[in-house]
Motif scaffolding. Sequence first.
Motif, short mmCIF file in Angstrom:
data_model
loop_
_atom_site.label_atom_id
_atom_site.label_comp_id
_atom_site.label_asym_id
_atom_site.label_seq_id
_atom_site.Cartn_x
_atom_site.Cartn_y
_atom_site.Cartn_z
N GLY A 208 31.77 33.34 -2.91
CA GLY A 208 32.77 32.51 -3.55
C GLY A 208 34.19 32.58 -3.02
N HIS A 209 34.42 33.27 -1.90
CA HIS A 209 35.77 33.38 -1.36
C HIS A 209 36.05 32.26 -0.37
N GLY A 210 37.25 31.69 -0.46
CA GLY A 210 37.69 30.70 0.51
C GLY A 210 38.55 31.35 1.57
N HIS A 211 39.09 30.52 2.44
CA HIS A 211 39.92 31.03 3.52
C HIS A 211 41.28 31.50 3.00
N GLU A 212 41.79 32.54 3.65
CA GLU A 212 43.11 33.09 3.35
C GLU A 212 43.91 33.16 4.64
N THR A 213 45.21 33.37 4.50
CA THR A 213 46.06 33.48 5.68
C THR A 213 46.86 34.77 5.65
N CYS A 214 47.65 35.00 6.67
CA CYS A 214 48.38 36.25 6.84
C CYS A 214 49.33 36.51 5.69
N PRO A 215 49.29 37.69 5.07
CA PRO A 215 50.20 37.99 3.95
C PRO A 215 51.59 38.43 4.40
N PRO A 251 47.51 34.87 1.07
CA PRO A 251 47.56 33.56 0.37
C PRO A 251 46.37 32.70 0.71
N ARG A 252 45.90 32.00 -0.30
CA ARG A 252 44.76 31.10 -0.08
C ARG A 252 45.18 29.91 0.77
N VAL A 253 44.24 29.44 1.57
CA VAL A 253 44.45 28.26 2.38
C VAL A 253 43.90 27.05 1.62
N ALA A 254 44.74 26.07 1.41
CA ALA A 254 44.31 24.89 0.63
C ALA A 254 43.22 24.13 1.37
#
Length: 254
Positions: A208-215, A251-254
Amino acid sequence: MRLLWLTAFALVAVLTLLVVCGNDGAARSAAGPGTQPRKTREAQETPEQAASQPPDDVAPSPSAPPTAESGPGSFVTATASGEAVGTGTIRRYKVEVEVGTGVSVNSAAAEIHGILGDRRGWTANGRDGFRLVASGPYDFEVKSATPDTVDRICGAAGPHTRGEVNCDVGDQVIVNLKCWNTGSPQFSGPLHEYRALIINHEVGHRIGHGHETCPGPGLPAPAMMQQIDGLRGCRANTWPYDSHGKYLGGPRVA
């Protein structure tokens, strides 16, 4: 190969592509992570016998076989199985490798079992667990194949993997053996770490995890970040959690 779901599934396919040997060309099932286990198929070829419980960590072969561009499209299922790792929702999975590729299916299964059971992996959240099975019902497959076969399986559901990337379609995680055997020129770590990134990223989508980006600059890149597409100031990282159980997200990637 199960193809009955592909026509309807293609309508909801989501495609995200990366450069050479990246995660992932992904088409996620609308059914999501709560789907019921499917009944396994019998192996098409009998692999060598392995221990009933793979060790927690297995190093990759020091000299991986060269990867053919194409294969017969038939698969052998690992005979190895293991105890459940983690707690909460236990997802049963099996491991398959395309016939004739020179990759030991039971060695691959043992390595994947070690990755999913690592304390830095998804089991650290206390909600998700995994069990390697050789037969019976299963929730998903990890299937390793030659680039042409990956393109054929993934392309039937929508993603265009172009012989270079992995994909996630239906109840299958499709691993490109070019990536599994050689890693990526954009990833400087050990081959086993790159393999772990493939599995953690794709199985992360499974649960269930979506893409994330650099914090933030200098911080570990999330396992759910498409790291091969650029680190954006983060440090390359394989695992979703650190050794103390802290989630290495962004952060989640929309």
